[in-house]
Structure formats: C-alpha cells, structure tokens
Write an enzyme that holds these catalytic residues in place. Structure first.
Site, PDB file in Angstrom:
ATOM      1  N   GLU A 279      -7.017  -7.432  -0.333  1.00 35.29           N
ATOM      2  CA  GLU A 279      -7.640  -7.286   0.762  1.00 35.29           C
ATOM      3  C   GLU A 279      -8.937  -7.030   0.861  1.00 35.29           C
ATOM      4  OE1 GLU A 279      -5.192  -4.990   3.713  1.00 35.29           O
ATOM      5  OE2 GLU A 279      -3.475  -5.610   3.062  1.00 35.29           O
TER       6      GLU A 279
ATOM      7  N   GLU B  23       0.759  -1.111   0.136  1.00 33.58           N
ATOM      8  CA  GLU B  23       0.016   0.042   0.132  1.00 33.58           C
ATOM      9  C   GLU B  23       0.681   1.184   0.044  1.00 33.58           C
ATOM     10  OE1 GLU B  23      -2.782  -0.242   3.094  1.00 33.58           O
ATOM     11  OE2 GLU B  23      -4.345  -1.413   1.969  1.00 33.58           O
TER      12      GLU B  23
HETATM   13  C1  GAL Z   1      -4.455  -2.201   5.097  1.00 37.27           C
HETATM   14  C2  GAL Z   1      -2.896  -2.819   5.233  1.00 37.27           C
HETATM   15  C3  GAL Z   1      -3.169  -4.027   6.231  1.00 37.27           C
HETATM   16  C4  GAL Z   1      -3.911  -3.911   7.276  1.00 37.27           C
HETATM   17  C5  GAL Z   1      -5.281  -3.315   6.936  1.00 37.27           C
HETATM   18  C6  GAL Z   1      -6.183  -2.934   8.252  1.00 37.27           C
HETATM   19  O1  GAL Z   1      -4.264  -0.961   4.468  1.00 37.27           O
HETATM   20  O2  GAL Z   1      -2.445  -3.246   3.886  1.00 37.27           O
HETATM   21  O3  GAL Z   1      -1.909  -4.416   6.498  1.00 37.27           O
HETATM   22  O4  GAL Z   1      -3.282  -2.824   8.292  1.00 37.27           O
HETATM   23  O5  GAL Z   1      -5.078  -2.178   6.300  1.00 37.27           O
HETATM   24  O6  GAL Z   1      -6.436  -4.094   8.875  1.00 37.27           O
END
Ligand code: GAL
Length: 865
Positions: free
Chosen positions: A254, A185
C-alpha cells in the site's frame, strides 16, 4: 506456457503489443530476494488497488484500461466477506459483487491480479469487511487463536480460493492471479492479543499455504510473517523497509496515493510529486513490487462505508478520480515514473543495487551488470535545497525532495519534481437541460411521507435498561429507537418555580436525535476521532405523560484497531432528567425502554418508491426532521459521469431507482483550520499536510453511476433525518475543465524519445511541452494563457512574470488549435529570448471542446429538481 505478455510496459509501443494478447500464463509464481519470479522470469511490478464493489461492472473495463495505460502490471483488490456472505452460508457474487468477472476482465486486459482475501480488510469498509453474523457466534473472538473464528476464516478463505481455482484464475492455472494476501496489517495491533497473536499468525500462514494456490501469499505489516509468506510494507514511504528473510523480495502493498475523508474533516490530498518521489525511492533502494492504494478509490455505495464517519466518496485523491476520470497530473506523472522504472527493469532484476553518498542527503544508486546494463537513481532527500550534483562526470540538477531516474546511467528519463504530464482541472458542472422534466408535479415535483417519531412497528420490543446498539440491530439499519414514557406529577420539583429541566444523554455514538412529546428538542453527532456523544438538552416537562424518544444512529461501523469489532454504539447511558433549579436528578437508564430496530419507511421498503402513501401537495414539508421524499426525473444527457449536489439537505440516505447511492450529509462542514491553497510537495507527507474544503461541506456531490440511470423517467427517494429542502437538490456532471502544462528548460526530455532514438539523438532532444485533450473526440479550441519566460502560479491561475516573450500566445495557438494534442519545444529557439541568462519556462492553459456539439454538457440553464 507463457503466451500473453506480462510486461505491460508503460511505453506506449509495448502497451499496444500487450493489449493484443489476453493473459494466459500457466506458470507457477515463486520469488527470490530481488522479486517475484513468474514463469521463471524475475519481475519488477507496478500495481494499483481498485475495489470492484466501489464502482460498477459497467465502469470496470474503462478503469482497468486506464490502469493499464497508466503503466500498471497488476490490479489489486480486497475481497469483502460481508458483501459476499451477508448471511452465513448464503453467498452473493452478483452485479458489483461479481469477483470472478472482475478478475477475468483484468486478465483479459493483459494485467495480473493481487487478491487480498484477508478476510479482514480494514479499508474504511463497514466492520472491516467482517459479516455481522460472525459477531454472534458463541465464544468467538476475532483475529486471534480462537477456534470458532479460525473455523469461519478458513471456510471463507477456502471458498474464495476454490472459486478462483474452479475458474482457472491462478497464474499456475493460466489465469491472472499472481499473488494472494492473508490477514491485513495484523502486526500493527497484535500486541493487544498477547501470546495468542503469534499462534494465530502461524495458523493463518499454514492455513493459507495449505490451500495450494501455486502463487505466493503476503502478509502486510507483519514483521514476523512465517516462511514462506512474504511480509510487505504499507505507508506513504517504504524505501527503508527490509523483508524478514534474505530470500524474500522487497514489496510495498500500500503506497497511499492520498487518504480517505471523513464527514466533518477537510479532504486530504497528496501531491503527485511526492507520490512519485516515494515510488522512485522505493525502486531505487531495491523495491520490486509496489501497489498504489488506491489507484481508483471509487464510492462507498449503500451502507458499506466504515470508520465510523467515512464519507460516501472514497476518492482518495487517487490517480483515477472517484468518477473514473484521470486525475492529472498525478496519473500522467506516475505513468512517466513507471515508464522510467520499466526502462530500467532489465538492470533492476539482474543485480543488486549499490548506493553511494553524493553529499549530505544526496544518494546515487547504481544497478550495473557484467553484461553492460546500467541504470541509476539520483536522490536529493533534503526537503529545502535544490542542488546540482556531479555523477559519473556529468552534472545533474536535483530539486529538493526528488529522484532522477537514469535508465542508461547518463540521461535523465524523469525527475519526480519536474512534471512533464499535462494537468487538468476537473469540476462539477450543474446539469443543464430543459427545465423541470419531473413527471410528478404539485408545484415542486416532490412527494413525501413522514416517518413517525418513536415506536411504530409491531416488532418493537421492551427491555429493562439501555441496550448497546450493534448487538441490538445487528447492523440491519443505521437506526435504533429508544423510547420511554415517564409520568411527572404536578407536585414534582421539576415543574416548580419555573425551573427548566435538562435531558442528559450519553451515547457511544455515532449520532442522536432526541424528541420530547413528539418534538425534536436536540441532536448531536460524533466524529471520526471520537464517535461518542454526550448532550444536555433543555426541555419543558409537562405535568402528566412525558414521552422521550431517542433516535440513535450509526454512520458506518468501526473498521480498524485491536478488538475494533467489539466497539459498541448507541445510547448506553446514562440518560437522566436533571432539574436545573434544585439539582434533582431522575435516572432513566435502568427503566423499561421500548426498542425499534430501523424505521417504518425501511420496513415498508419506501426506497423503491412504490407505496400508495406518498403525498403530493403544494405544502411540501421543508426543514423538518424525519421525512421521506420522492421525485422522478430524467437523466442528464451525454455520457459524462453524474453526481447529485445535495446542498440544501441535512443528512440521510438516497436511492436512485431502488439502488442506494449511500449516506449524504452536505451539512457536515469541515473544520476551518489546516487547509493550504498551494501544497508543498517537499518533505515527509502526512494526511493533514495538504487538505482542502476547510469551512465547506466535506462532501457536497454524490456519485450516481450512469448505469443506474435509465432513459425516460427515473425515481429518486431520500430519507432526510434532520431537515432539508429537496427542491434545492440539483444534478451535476463531472467534466474536465482546462488543461495546463508548465515546462522549464531544465525539464527532462519527453519519455517517448527513449523509444525512437539512440543515445546520440537523445542528447539533442529538448524539453517539450505537450497538451492532450482528455477524450478522443475533443480538440484544443482555445489557448487561455501562454507565457514563455518566468510565468508564475498554477493551472487555472497562471500569470506572466517579469520576463515574457511576445511570441508565446501566437506560437502556441499556431501549434495547437484544432488538434487533439500538440507538442512545443521549450526553448528560446521557438519563442525568441525575452531575457538572456535567466532560466525560463513555458506555461500554457488551454481548453478543449467536443467535435460533436451534442456531447457538450455545457450551455443551457441550471436545472433543479
Ligand atoms: C491501511 C489498511 C487499508 C486502509 C488504509 C487506509 O492501514 O490496510 O485497508 O484502511 O490503511 O486507507
């Protein structure tokens, strides 16, 4: 060579086949615009995050199996640098850190792996995964075009890649790893790094590619990811995402299945119907790889949580809960969505979709091949109105904010708002076993050692002025003492006219206890959105020596944001004495302070329990700050996961048989506002939308992995900072309570029908309510509620509506009692028609019991330590 099945299809029959053959590829992984191409075969893949260090090796096989049973093809994990290289060049891959073992277990289960090496992880993990020593390398600037940083990043990335290669774990070598990730990110924050951001990203891309893994690399949230790196999306919805080149597949690294929680805030939840909606929308609009972050969140043991203020629980409202139990209906409903997507896979990988409008906020997407394959997705993205649409000559009921998947372009396999899966209520049950099995006993069973206030260690040192905490402690401990003695003469204004003095302390955070002449006079804590503290504490100065001891503490280091690694902590000042009467101020900030890193008890290793100093007397100190406590106990019987209920305690850390189960803080109560009893799935989700625990402790129960407990005597050590009563602590086991289901006459037919019947038979199939006890050795013992008609409410609080069949209870009892699972057709033919012309549904709540009563954790008396 491709000798295992990678299909990992969600349908049970295919799963049985997949289970038979361990993974063994020998195929390069490439990609095109429609998906990853593995061994020459284009794939639609479903993945879930399990961070191996957030559970134990003993839990891994079960978690992996549950992932596979839930329809996953891939398990995704971060690799946390600070865990594996705590000291530069000294690596640790033992126990929970055994990455190779984890990857192999996933492979042996027939699943694939997405390895996110980062090495920046974020992940609510301490310092985002960077080892603290990195910070002390001269001239280093993290995550930018900086030579010292790049050298270390390359060294660690290459180390992990080589480890995987040596074990033949890449798909190109016959192993399960089909995908890697570099950075994480960075695109969200790269503007803060100016021009160097771009050169850094190009460097990171070519560095990764040069490691020659034979499988693709992704960068998530990086719209300028250089070729051949695939840029991927993260978020609650990614259906509108498009990759940055035509030859790259649409990937979602994600899909946040819930959200993390932080001490002092309510606990977020994401409804299953919304998660399912986001998944179905993604595959509808050309998505080909989706990963749930998290599929099992787990536990932040030790001092691994980041934030600051991230809770020890990293449950995340994930499909598998913190303790490894299925979260139902989320797990089951997503499994059904996965099965439906897999029924479409052949059409999905063969062609591009065509989307047309069926009306305002109504979209039909069709994947149709020349060879006659056809799969369709019908979406209603309005967040208010249910509608009935006409598609290809048939009508379909589409609730608001839902997607129907039609694997044959005719029959609905699933609608994301109509949950066929069983729901369960998981709960903590106070551990019930013969009262008081403690071995040590001086009435309470507890012994203690007081932690001295202020400086007690020979390694204390002095410095002029106030020091930033992380640079001082290098995060070796949460704690740093700042101590000072100041002499107040009898004629100083502070002491005159009975005026009160105020001790002012400003700190970057995250928490502070202030002592004056050995007595606790005040404390303050920050929170996730603002970790800093600033307090004015009234004190009574005395003539002569006044000792000020400030215990400053961190609660997990920052893990996110531009230059997050340079966000400091601790008492950076000012520290002042202010006379309230005559405005006199003495600034202590630049005086000579004495510092002690960590506590005496930490230096002595009290967490192991072995010391001759433990005191055992009936005068156990309670509700006093800075006390180490110890007791011995017998592990709860049975095999259910174990938790400690820390009610009665303040804040501190806890160890079981020398292993840290993390920071406990039951006294941190979540704010009162923002929770909802029932949660509306319709409409765009955000973490504050469906919260629970308002006005209650953010985290009351703390996971003790079963494998950390032994038969016979176990040792528990606590360090309590603020004051608590350890005799109130109790054990609990995590159990599944009732099981429920609520199915309407318009629900889709069960997915299993797709396996065994042809189209004609499918047409005759009817909506069916199925109940399933969570464990093999359980049977349905009682029907707590059954209603056919217009029942209302949710699992645990169903009630009869105006219309209800008299037959419901006896019919369900007849069909289900004594069985592990049962199915009942939801129709007036089964129950009689209690009210003609009205849409009806069947709601059932049942309880399961163990076949073997020894495994029953219920019954008996509540046990406190
Ligand atoms: C994303 C990040 C993850 C985690 C998530 C929130 O932005 O890539 O590692 O932090 O947010 O749980």
């Amino acid at each position: 060579m491709i000798c295992g099945t990678v299909a990992a299809a969600a349908l049970d029959l295919l799963l049985i086949l997949a289970a038979a053959t361990p993974f063994c590829f020998g195929a390069n992984v490439t990609y095109d615009h429609r998906g990853l191409v593995i061994g020459g075969r284009r794939r639609v893949l479903i993945s879930g995050s399990i961070h191996y260090m957030r559970s134990t090796p003993q839990m891994w096989p079960d978690l992996i199996q549950k992932s596979k049973d839930g329809g996953l093809d891939v398990v995704q994990t971060f690799v946390f640098w600070n865990l594996h290289e705590p000291i530069r060049d000294q690596y640790d891959f033992t126990g929970r850190k055994d990455l190779v073992k984890f990857v192999k277990l996933v492979g042996e289960a027939g699943l694939m792996v997405h390895l996110r090496i980062g090495p920046y992880a974020c992940a609510e993990w301490n310092y985002g995964g960077f080892p603290m020593w990195l910070h002390f390398i001269p001239g280093i600037v993290m995550r930018t075009d900086n030579e010292p940083f790049k050298a270390e990043m390359k060294r660690f990335t290459a180390k992990i890649v080589n480890m995987m290669k040596e074990e033949n774990l890449y798909a190109s070598q016959g192993g399960p790893i089909i995908l890697s990730q570099i950075e994480n990110e960075y695109g969200n924050i790269d503007s803060a790094y100016g021009k160097s951001a771009q050169t850094y990203i190009s460097w990171a891309a070519s560095m990764a590619v040069s490691l020659d893994t034979g499988v693709p690399w992704v960068m998530c949230q990086q719209s300028d990811a250089p070729n051949p790196i695939i840029n991927a999306c993260n978020g609650f919805y990614c259906d509108q995402f498009t990759p940055n080149a035509n030859n790259k597949p649409k990937m979602w690294t994600e899909n946040w299945s819930g959200w993390f929680s932080s001490f002092g805030d309510p606990v977020p939840r994401r409804p299953a119907a919304d998660t399912a909606f986001s998944t179905a929308r993604f595959y509808q609009l050309g998505g080909s790889f989706l990963n749930y972050y998290m599929y099992h969140g787990g536990t932040n043991f030790g001092r691994t949580s980041g934030g600051p203020f991230i809770t020890t629980s990293y449950d995340y409202d994930a499909p598998i809960d913190e303790y490894g139990l299925l979260r139902q209906p989320k797990w089951g409903h997503l499994k059904d969505v996965h099965s439906a997507v897999k029924l479409c896979e052949e059409a999905l990988v063969a062609t591009d979709p065509t989307t047309t409008s069926l009306g305002p906020k109504l979209e039909a997407t069709v994947y149709k091949t020349k060879s006659g394959l056809c799969a369709a997705f019908l979406a209603n993205v309005d967040d208010q109105s249910d509608v009935t649409v006409n598609f290809s000559g048939n009508s379909y009921h589409l609730p608001a904010w839902s997607v129907s998947i039609l694997p044959d372009c005719k029959t609905v396999a699933i609608n994301t708002a109509k949950i066929n899966s069983v729901a369960t209520i998981s709960k903590f049950v106070r551990q019930l076993s013969p009262k008081d099995t403690t071995v040590e006993d001086a009435f309470s069973g507890w012994s203690w050692i007081n932690e001295p206030v202020g400086i007690s260690s020979n390694s204390a040192f002095t410095k002029l002025g106030l020091q930033e905490q992380i640079n001082t402690t290098a995060d070796k401990s949460d704690y740093l003492w700042y101590s000072l003695s100041t002499t107040i003469k009898g004629d100083e204004p502070f002491l005159q006219d009975g005026s009160r003095t105020v001790l002012h302390v400003s700190s970057l955070g995250h928490g502070l206890y202030a002592f004056h002449n050995g007595q606790l006079v005040g404390s303050a804590k920050g929170n996730y959105s603002d970790p800093s503290v600033s307090v004015d504490i009234p004190i009574n100065l005395v003539s002569g020596e006044n000792k000020i001891d400030l215990l400053s503490l961190t609660v997990g280091l920052q893990n996110y944001g531009a230059f997050y690694d340079t966000k400091g902590a601790g008492v950076t000042g000012p520290v002042q004495l202010k006379g309230s009467h005559n405005q006199a101020t003495v600034d202590l900030s630049s005086k000579l302070w004495t510092y002690q890193i960590g506590l005496r008890g930490e230096e002595l290793g009290l967490f192991t329990g072995s010391s001759s100093e433990w005191i055992m007397q009936p005068t156990l100190p309670k509700n006093q700050p800075l006390v180490w406590y110890k007791t011995t106990f017998e592990a709860p019987t049975g095999s259910s996961p174990v938790a400690i209920d820390f009610s009665g305690m303040g804040k501190g850390q806890a160890w079981i048989n020398g292993q840290s189960i993390g920071r406990y803080w039951p006294r941190r109560v979540a704010s009162n506002a923002g929770c909802t009893e029932s949660c509306n799935y319709r409409g765009s989700f955000s973490p504050s939308r469906c919260m629970k625990n308002c006005g209650q402790p953010t985290q009351q129960f703390y996971h003790v992995p079963r494998s950390w407990l032994q038969p016979g005597s176990n040792t528990m050590v606590l360090f309590e900072e603020m004051g608590g009563d350890p005799t109130q602590i109790s054990f609990a086991t995590r159990e599944t309570g009732s099981i429920c289901s609520h199915i309407s006459e318009t629900h889709p037919i069960p997915l299993s029908t797709w396996m065994i019947s042809d189209e004609e038979m499918r047409k005759q199939a009817q909506p069916t309510l199925s109940l399933d006890c969570p464990l093999d050795n359980q049977v349905i013992s009682e029907i707590l509620f059954a209603s056919f008609g217009t029942p209302q409410g949710a699992c645990g609080s169903f009630s009869h509506g105006e219309c209800s069949s008299k037959e419901a209870l006896s019919t369900v009892e007849k069909a289900c009692i004594g069985l592990r699972s049962c199915s009942i057709i939801v129709s007036a033919d089964t129950f009689g028609d209690p009210c003609g012309g009205i849409a009806k549904s069947l709601a059932v709540e049942a309880s399961c019991k163990w076949l073997d009563p020894h495994e029953d954790a219920y019954g008996g008396s509540i046990r406190s330590l």
